[in-house]
Motif scaffolding. Sequence first.
Motif, PDB file in Angstrom:
ATOM      1  N   GLY A 134       8.796   4.609   1.454  1.00  0.00           N
ATOM      2  CA  GLY A 134       7.619   5.638   1.590  1.00  0.00           C
ATOM      3  C   GLY A 134       6.457   4.860   2.118  1.00  0.00           C
ATOM      4  O   GLY A 134       6.658   3.621   2.479  1.00  0.00           O
ATOM      5  N   TYR A 135       5.362   5.521   2.234  1.00  0.00           N
ATOM      6  CA  TYR A 135       3.889   4.865   3.129  1.00  0.00           C
ATOM      7  C   TYR A 135       2.838   5.306   2.028  1.00  0.00           C
ATOM      8  O   TYR A 135       2.903   6.028   1.333  1.00  0.00           O
ATOM      9  CB  TYR A 135       3.937   5.450   4.356  1.00  0.00           C
ATOM     10  CG  TYR A 135       4.950   5.417   5.268  1.00  0.00           C
ATOM     11  CD1 TYR A 135       5.967   6.284   5.255  1.00  0.00           C
ATOM     12  CD2 TYR A 135       4.838   4.245   6.208  1.00  0.00           C
ATOM     13  CE1 TYR A 135       6.762   6.219   6.254  1.00  0.00           C
ATOM     14  CE2 TYR A 135       5.729   4.034   7.255  1.00  0.00           C
ATOM     15  CZ  TYR A 135       6.907   5.164   7.272  1.00  0.00           C
ATOM     16  OH  TYR A 135       7.784   4.710   8.303  1.00  0.00           O
ATOM     17  N   GLU A 136       2.166   4.198   2.185  1.00  0.00           N
ATOM     18  CA  GLU A 136       0.970   4.132   1.450  1.00  0.00           C
ATOM     19  C   GLU A 136      -0.389   3.757   2.436  1.00  0.00           C
ATOM     20  O   GLU A 136      -0.336   3.018   3.193  1.00  0.00           O
ATOM     21  CB  GLU A 136       0.757   3.087   0.035  1.00  0.00           C
ATOM     22  CG  GLU A 136       1.682   3.291  -0.760  1.00  0.00           C
ATOM     23  CD  GLU A 136       1.611   2.431  -2.054  1.00  0.00           C
ATOM     24  OE1 GLU A 136       2.455   2.425  -2.921  1.00  0.00           O
ATOM     25  OE2 GLU A 136       0.709   1.328  -1.784  1.00  0.00           O
ATOM     26  N   LEU A 137      -1.402   4.701   2.338  1.00  0.00           N
ATOM     27  CA  LEU A 137      -2.695   4.682   3.182  1.00  0.00           C
ATOM     28  C   LEU A 137      -3.616   4.113   2.380  1.00  0.00           C
ATOM     29  O   LEU A 137      -3.909   4.455   1.194  1.00  0.00           O
ATOM     30  CB  LEU A 137      -2.973   5.662   3.781  1.00  0.00           C
ATOM     31  CG  LEU A 137      -4.111   5.902   4.848  1.00  0.00           C
ATOM     32  CD1 LEU A 137      -3.429   4.972   5.841  1.00  0.00           C
ATOM     33  CD2 LEU A 137      -4.332   7.285   5.296  1.00  0.00           C
ATOM     34  N   LYS A 155      12.971   8.219   8.116  1.00  0.00           N
ATOM     35  CA  LYS A 155      11.681   8.597   7.637  1.00  0.00           C
ATOM     36  C   LYS A 155      10.568   8.187   8.664  1.00  0.00           C
ATOM     37  O   LYS A 155      10.665   7.140   9.070  1.00  0.00           O
ATOM     38  CB  LYS A 155      11.194   8.245   6.084  1.00  0.00           C
ATOM     39  CG  LYS A 155      12.317   8.574   5.090  1.00  0.00           C
ATOM     40  CD  LYS A 155      12.189   7.970   3.877  1.00  0.00           C
ATOM     41  CE  LYS A 155      13.166   8.714   2.716  1.00  0.00           C
ATOM     42  NZ  LYS A 155      13.134   8.104   1.284  1.00  0.00           N
ATOM     43  N   PHE A 156       9.718   8.905   8.679  1.00  0.00           N
ATOM     44  CA  PHE A 156       8.682   8.533   9.545  1.00  0.00           C
ATOM     45  C   PHE A 156       7.344   9.179   8.818  1.00  0.00           C
ATOM     46  O   PHE A 156       7.491  10.220   8.006  1.00  0.00           O
ATOM     47  CB  PHE A 156       8.482   9.063  10.828  1.00  0.00           C
ATOM     48  CG  PHE A 156       8.707  10.501  11.018  1.00  0.00           C
ATOM     49  CD1 PHE A 156      10.012  11.145  11.157  1.00  0.00           C
ATOM     50  CD2 PHE A 156       7.634  11.399  11.281  1.00  0.00           C
ATOM     51  CE1 PHE A 156      10.047  12.657  11.081  1.00  0.00           C
ATOM     52  CE2 PHE A 156       7.817  12.815  11.409  1.00  0.00           C
ATOM     53  CZ  PHE A 156       9.112  13.538  11.209  1.00  0.00           C
ATOM     54  N   ALA A 157       6.110   8.646   9.137  1.00  0.00           N
ATOM     55  CA  ALA A 157       4.953   9.068   8.246  1.00  0.00           C
ATOM     56  C   ALA A 157       4.067   9.705   9.369  1.00  0.00           C
ATOM     57  O   ALA A 157       4.227   9.514  10.526  1.00  0.00           O
ATOM     58  CB  ALA A 157       4.163   7.744   7.948  1.00  0.00           C
ATOM     59  N   VAL A 176      -5.634   0.837   6.735  1.00  0.00           N
ATOM     60  CA  VAL A 176      -4.433   0.015   6.693  1.00  0.00           C
ATOM     61  C   VAL A 176      -3.262   1.024   6.053  1.00  0.00           C
ATOM     62  O   VAL A 176      -3.577   1.524   4.989  1.00  0.00           O
ATOM     63  CB  VAL A 176      -4.515  -1.180   5.828  1.00  0.00           C
ATOM     64  CG1 VAL A 176      -3.194  -1.941   5.679  1.00  0.00           C
ATOM     65  CG2 VAL A 176      -5.436  -2.058   6.092  1.00  0.00           C
ATOM     66  N   LEU A 177      -2.263   1.213   6.759  1.00  0.00           N
ATOM     67  CA  LEU A 177      -1.105   1.545   6.348  1.00  0.00           C
ATOM     68  C   LEU A 177       0.223   0.877   6.056  1.00  0.00           C
ATOM     69  O   LEU A 177       0.595  -0.214   6.888  1.00  0.00           O
ATOM     70  CB  LEU A 177      -0.623   2.489   7.466  1.00  0.00           C
ATOM     71  CG  LEU A 177       0.905   3.710   7.262  1.00  0.00           C
ATOM     72  CD1 LEU A 177       0.339   4.537   6.209  1.00  0.00           C
ATOM     73  CD2 LEU A 177       1.215   4.076   8.546  1.00  0.00           C
ATOM     74  N   THR A 178       0.729   1.047   4.706  1.00  0.00           N
ATOM     75  CA  THR A 178       1.547   0.065   4.374  1.00  0.00           C
ATOM     76  C   THR A 178       3.030   0.880   3.929  1.00  0.00           C
ATOM     77  O   THR A 178       2.677   2.051   3.424  1.00  0.00           O
ATOM     78  CB  THR A 178       1.215  -0.551   2.805  1.00  0.00           C
ATOM     79  OG1 THR A 178       0.023  -1.115   2.836  1.00  0.00           O
ATOM     80  CG2 THR A 178       2.349  -1.311   2.104  1.00  0.00           C
ATOM     81  N   ALA A 179       4.087   0.332   4.499  1.00  0.00           N
ATOM     82  CA  ALA A 179       5.260   1.021   4.463  1.00  0.00           C
ATOM     83  C   ALA A 179       6.221   0.108   3.571  1.00  0.00           C
ATOM     84  O   ALA A 179       6.202  -1.189   3.364  1.00  0.00           O
ATOM     85  CB  ALA A 179       6.180   0.738   5.544  1.00  0.00           C
ATOM     86  N   LEU A 180       6.738   0.844   2.464  1.00  0.00           N
ATOM     87  CA  LEU A 180       7.537   0.142   1.198  1.00  0.00           C
ATOM     88  C   LEU A 180       8.931   0.562   1.252  1.00  0.00           C
ATOM     89  O   LEU A 180       9.145   1.668   1.585  1.00  0.00           O
ATOM     90  CB  LEU A 180       6.922   0.655  -0.005  1.00  0.00           C
ATOM     91  CG  LEU A 180       5.260   0.480  -0.125  1.00  0.00           C
ATOM     92  CD1 LEU A 180       5.077   0.843  -1.582  1.00  0.00           C
ATOM     93  CD2 LEU A 180       5.063  -1.221  -0.311  1.00  0.00           C
TER      94      LEU A 180
END
Length: 786
Positions: A134-137, A155-157, A176-180
């Motif tokens: 997943g991603y966190e913004l 997966k893509f954001a 800042v976009l964080t990918a987990l």
Amino acid sequence: MASGRVLLPALLLGLCWRVAAERLRYTIPEELGRGSLVGPLARDLGLSPADLPARKLRLSAEKQYFTVSGENGNLYVSERLDREGMCGEAASCSVSFEALVQNPLNVFDVEVAIQDINDNAPQDADVGSNSLQGYELEANGYFAVEVKESPDGSKFAELVLRRSLDREREPSLRLVLTALDGGDPPRSGTAQLCINVTDANDNTPVFAQDRYRASLREDAPPGSTVLNVSASDADAGTNARITYGFGETPAKVLQKFAVDPEGGMITLQEALDFEDTRSFSLAVEARDGGGLVAHCKVEVDVLDVNDNAPEVTLTSVSSPVPEDAPAGTVVALLKMRDRDSGENGEVSCELSGEAPLSLVKSSGGSYKVVTASALDREQAAEHRVTVVARDRGRPSLSSSTALVLEVSDVNDNAPVFEEAAYSAYVAENNAAGAPILRVLARDPDAGTNGRVSYWLAGGSADAAAYVSVEARSGALYAQRSFDYEQCREFAVVVRAQDGGEPARSSTATVRVFVLDRNDNAPRVLWPALEAGERVPGSAPALEPFEVVPRSAESGYLVAKVVAVDADAGQNAWLSYELVQAAEPALFRVGLHSGEVRTARAVSERDAAKQRLVAVVKDHGQPALSATATLHVVLAESLQEALPELSDNDTVSELTSDLNLILVVALAVVSLVFVLTVILIFFKCRRSRSPPIFITSDKELYSSLGSKVPYNYCSSTLPLPYSYEVCLASDSGQKDFTFLRPGTTALSDCLLDGEHGSGTHSRKDPPIPESLAQVSFCLDVPLCELK
């Protein structure tokens, strides 16, 4: 610490199980260090550490990710394993290779599965739970991030605007976009987003399809059209003008394809290879004049073409093979591979060439080359075959490789002589050590098995004393000088034996025939040889003599010279010649019979005593000869002959003349060679009994004195005209006893010491009955008249 964290999962996950006959499977995590244990390969194959040196366990693989220990047979990692680099995004990843053992030769398939560990932060190349989750913004009032999943699972954001922007209040935003990911421990990656708020272009281009799919043969030439993408924009003017390009795409893909910026046509730039890449995923974007971008996916499937011939690899060859190897012996291992797919990658294998070999299919595309029947090195020391591999494509492709199998020798052939029996001819009187002949035996085996030695193994009695054989060459040599008269032929058995283990042998018989040489002069049997020297104080010794009546006509048989020759063939053919005679015209001798006859009628003018010398010679080269001396007395009776025989002076003169003539005759006879005659036995000549003595029933005797003939021996003429008179050499002074009454005594003397022989023969005048028989008693009876 990182290597420690990796080693523990390796030990926990290094499990092994057999998935099929001759197949092993191990599972290990990626990123294990070099030298990490994979599994006890030798033990799982049923081999003990003590078996490893003889069985020669080794690995066969195109790329050596693993190695096997020669001491304990364990399987170890030989280089770092990166699952993402080896298998990409595939759900499963494994490495397959073959384990080979010798004595006997066998092959086993081994598969090592590589498990993923969380060793990559997003952008994430990991798979499964370690992949992107997943991603966190960063918190803001305008944008939110939405995670979407493509059909292939990636997966893509997407950054989504939640409320309208006001360029005048906030012209740009930085987020800042964080990918987990879902690994343990989890990993993350960040990206700095810089958002500029532009004016008035509030419509983005829209593709006709979110996803495009096309297929292309791998043999499509560069410049071929893949497909055409299109997008539209509701804006007008510059904001509605759309240009096409590739989004984030690997460089390898960008080398293969190109997109027309204006029309959106995607074309091929480089040749495709199905065996290298079977599909391509292209990210295509459409950008309007205002900078708004739309994205779509283009999936290009590469269709396989049968453009790869099968590959044949000889993984192991056992050469040379002993010729006594049983049928079914494994002599080579083959590996077949075709990089094509489907029917294009299905491979069949066959052997081309005349050889007692066959193919047996093994597991994993391997083949065993085994012997189909017994081998024979003497017929074929090596076998050359071609291994042909052919796929099922249209058209079919094939490849081949040569297999050369040498056959080692086994001692399965005995030496064979060129001839079962040999014959040799050796002239007698040969030198000791002279070569006789050479026997030769051949052994088709090789090396020591074909090295032949010879020796004598029997034959005629004492044959080993006559010949010897050289062990290496088979040459026979004479041990002594041969004598034809003693041994005319003999046989020996020669044995030939090879140097194999066990040794094999055979025999041949050699018959040696001794050839005659003219090494024996003729021997005169009659007339007898000279009596020898005189004994001092005694009467002279006399030779035999023949009495011929003066009334004898031409052809009268006087005597027969009898001789033999110990040689054979023409060396024993004898001829006779008269070389000396007081009256040469009076006597002649038969060339082949040896019979001495009168050549004319005897006359009164002929001397009473005749000395004849005959030469007997053979027909050898050179000719050998002997002489015979015959004394003839011309008289009607023995009484008339006695006075003539007492004249020593005449005899001495005759002897002197005879010696001179004999020397000349021998020189002439030595140059003459005539036909061979067979040995003729004594031919008794017909003769009447000599009217010499008067017989008496009682006592009537005559003292003959010292002139009685000492050696007066029997005639050679046949009955009834033969007689025998024998007087001992010491009986010259003895008395005679006559068996019948009658007449006078003998004359004073019979013979003198002159050499010769005498025989009374042929048609003598008739004698009185009283004189028909007479015997002499000289102390003891010596002979009887017949």
